[in-house]
Scaffold this motif. Structure first.
Motif, mmCIF file in Angstrom:
data_model
loop_
_atom_site.group_PDB
_atom_site.id
_atom_site.type_symbol
_atom_site.label_atom_id
_atom_site.label_comp_id
_atom_site.label_asym_id
_atom_site.label_seq_id
_atom_site.Cartn_x
_atom_site.Cartn_y
_atom_site.Cartn_z
ATOM 1 N N PRO A 197 26.212 26.083 22.297
ATOM 2 C CA PRO A 197 25.818 27.102 21.313
ATOM 3 C C PRO A 197 24.701 27.989 21.853
ATOM 4 O O PRO A 197 23.988 27.624 22.798
ATOM 5 C CB PRO A 197 25.336 26.260 20.126
ATOM 6 C CG PRO A 197 25.996 24.936 20.296
ATOM 7 C CD PRO A 197 26.068 24.714 21.782
ATOM 8 N N ASP A 198 24.562 29.153 21.253
ATOM 9 C CA ASP A 198 23.500 30.071 21.667
ATOM 10 C C ASP A 198 22.146 29.364 21.646
ATOM 11 O O ASP A 198 21.791 28.683 20.673
ATOM 12 C CB ASP A 198 23.443 31.281 20.726
ATOM 13 C CG ASP A 198 24.642 32.208 20.895
ATOM 14 O OD1 ASP A 198 25.339 32.082 21.920
ATOM 15 O OD2 ASP A 198 24.878 33.038 19.999
ATOM 16 N N GLY A 199 21.415 29.516 22.748
ATOM 17 C CA GLY A 199 20.091 28.927 22.841
ATOM 18 C C GLY A 199 20.068 27.492 23.316
ATOM 19 O O GLY A 199 18.993 26.916 23.508
ATOM 20 N N ALA A 200 21.246 26.902 23.507
ATOM 21 C CA ALA A 200 21.327 25.512 23.965
ATOM 22 C C ALA A 200 21.947 25.450 25.358
ATOM 23 O O ALA A 200 22.514 26.428 25.847
ATOM 24 C CB ALA A 200 22.149 24.665 22.986
ATOM 25 N N GLN A 201 21.854 24.293 25.984
ATOM 26 C CA GLN A 201 22.423 24.051 27.296
ATOM 27 C C GLN A 201 23.225 22.747 27.264
ATOM 28 O O GLN A 201 22.961 21.869 26.439
ATOM 29 C CB GLN A 201 21.310 23.933 28.352
ATOM 30 C CG GLN A 201 20.510 25.194 28.571
ATOM 31 C CD GLN A 201 21.323 26.290 29.229
ATOM 32 O OE1 GLN A 201 22.216 26.025 30.024
ATOM 33 N NE2 GLN A 201 21.022 27.542 28.879
ATOM 34 N N PRO A 202 24.200 22.598 28.150
ATOM 35 C CA PRO A 202 24.905 21.314 28.224
ATOM 36 C C PRO A 202 23.919 20.174 28.491
ATOM 37 O O PRO A 202 22.980 20.327 29.279
ATOM 38 C CB PRO A 202 25.855 21.500 29.414
ATOM 39 C CG PRO A 202 26.040 22.973 29.527
ATOM 40 C CD PRO A 202 24.730 23.575 29.130
ATOM 41 N N GLU A 203 24.135 19.059 27.820
ATOM 42 C CA GLU A 203 23.199 17.944 27.925
ATOM 43 C C GLU A 203 23.314 17.263 29.295
ATOM 44 O O GLU A 203 24.406 16.988 29.771
ATOM 45 C CB GLU A 203 23.477 16.896 26.834
ATOM 46 C CG GLU A 203 23.668 17.470 25.455
ATOM 47 C CD GLU A 203 25.135 17.709 25.131
ATOM 48 O OE1 GLU A 203 25.452 17.804 23.941
ATOM 49 O OE2 GLU A 203 25.958 17.795 26.081
ATOM 50 N N LYS A 204 22.180 16.945 29.874
ATOM 51 C CA LYS A 204 22.164 16.198 31.129
ATOM 52 C C LYS A 204 21.972 14.699 30.898
ATOM 53 O O LYS A 204 22.154 13.904 31.823
ATOM 54 C CB LYS A 204 21.064 16.731 32.043
ATOM 55 C CG LYS A 204 21.302 18.154 32.517
ATOM 56 C CD LYS A 204 20.204 18.611 33.458
ATOM 57 C CE LYS A 204 20.464 20.031 33.954
ATOM 58 N NZ LYS A 204 19.403 20.502 34.877
ATOM 59 N N ALA A 205 21.593 14.322 29.684
ATOM 60 C CA ALA A 205 21.332 12.912 29.384
ATOM 61 C C ALA A 205 21.591 12.649 27.908
ATOM 62 O O ALA A 205 21.619 13.577 27.087
ATOM 63 C CB ALA A 205 19.887 12.554 29.730
#
Length: 215
Positions: free
Chosen positions: A67-75
């Motif tokens: 979503p806008d303002g978020a990034q794929p989770e690394k953990a």
């Protein structure tokens, strides 16, 4: 002239697919930015797909990395329930609603490609991370596979598959270090793969070179 439908036609790959198919097909382009199509809203999907002329080839080229303002989770501790729900809404529920709305308009020999991603493969996941995106694309693969079975009961010569376009030069992939291909090259590859598949391939998961990807 055969009719092609591109959903997500304002995006880099979607626009290139529409331009490529316009050389040989009558093309209907649908997108959120140009047409107000909200693929997560059943009423919006029904409104935009009702009344379609019979469709010979279709691509679902929609999706978000996050979503806008978020990034794929690394953990695991980076997972946000709201962001995950939005990622699933766009990347899995959206294609499900689109396939449901599109199915009645397909010709008997229709070809449908749903753009997912290799990272949606459970068997190919060796790096971890990207929980929401991976899981949503895996769900989209299952939805596409299941839809192919249902659609194939009535349209036995149809082909409905998941497609991995590769890493394409679009705003979506800015910052990626992996080798990229142009959107126009990716479009030509995807059209070539989809049109070369046979009904025996329906329900499969293929990359831009026509190679099967493990689930």
């Amino acid at each position: 002239m055969e009719h092609a439908l591109i959903i997500g036609a304002s995006g880099g790959i979607g626009a290139a697919l529409a331009d490529h198919l316009a050389q040989s097909h009558k093309v209907t382009r649908l997108s959120r930015s140009a047409d107000g199509l909200d693929i997560t809203d059943p009423a919006s999907v029904a409104r935009h797909l009702d009344g379609l002329a019979p469709v010979d080839i279709a691509f679902v080229a929609t999706g978000i990395l996050a979503p806008d303002g978020a990034q794929p989770e690394k953990a695991l501790d980076a997972i946000d329930a709201g962001d995950m729900a939005r990622t699933f809404a766009v990347n899995a529920i959206g294609p499900a609603l689109l396939l449901a709305g599109l199915a009645p308009h397909l010709t008997d020999t229709a070809r449908v490609g749903v753009l997912t991603a290799r990272v949606g493969s459970i068997g190919d996941n060796r790096m971890g991370g990207w929980y929401s995106y991976r899981a949503a694309k895996a769900a989209a693969n299952q939805i596409t596979h299941t839809a192919a079975i249902e659609i194939g009961r009535k349209r036995k010569q149809s082909v409905v598959v998941s497609l991995h376009p590769g890493t394409v030069e679009t705003p979506f992939t800015q910052g990626y270090k992996a080798p990229k291909v142009s959107a126009s090259e990716a479009a030509a590859n995807l059209v070539g793969v989809l049109t070369a598949l046979t009904p025996a391939d329906t329900g499969g998961f293929f990359d831009y070179a026509g190679e099967r990807i493990e689930w």
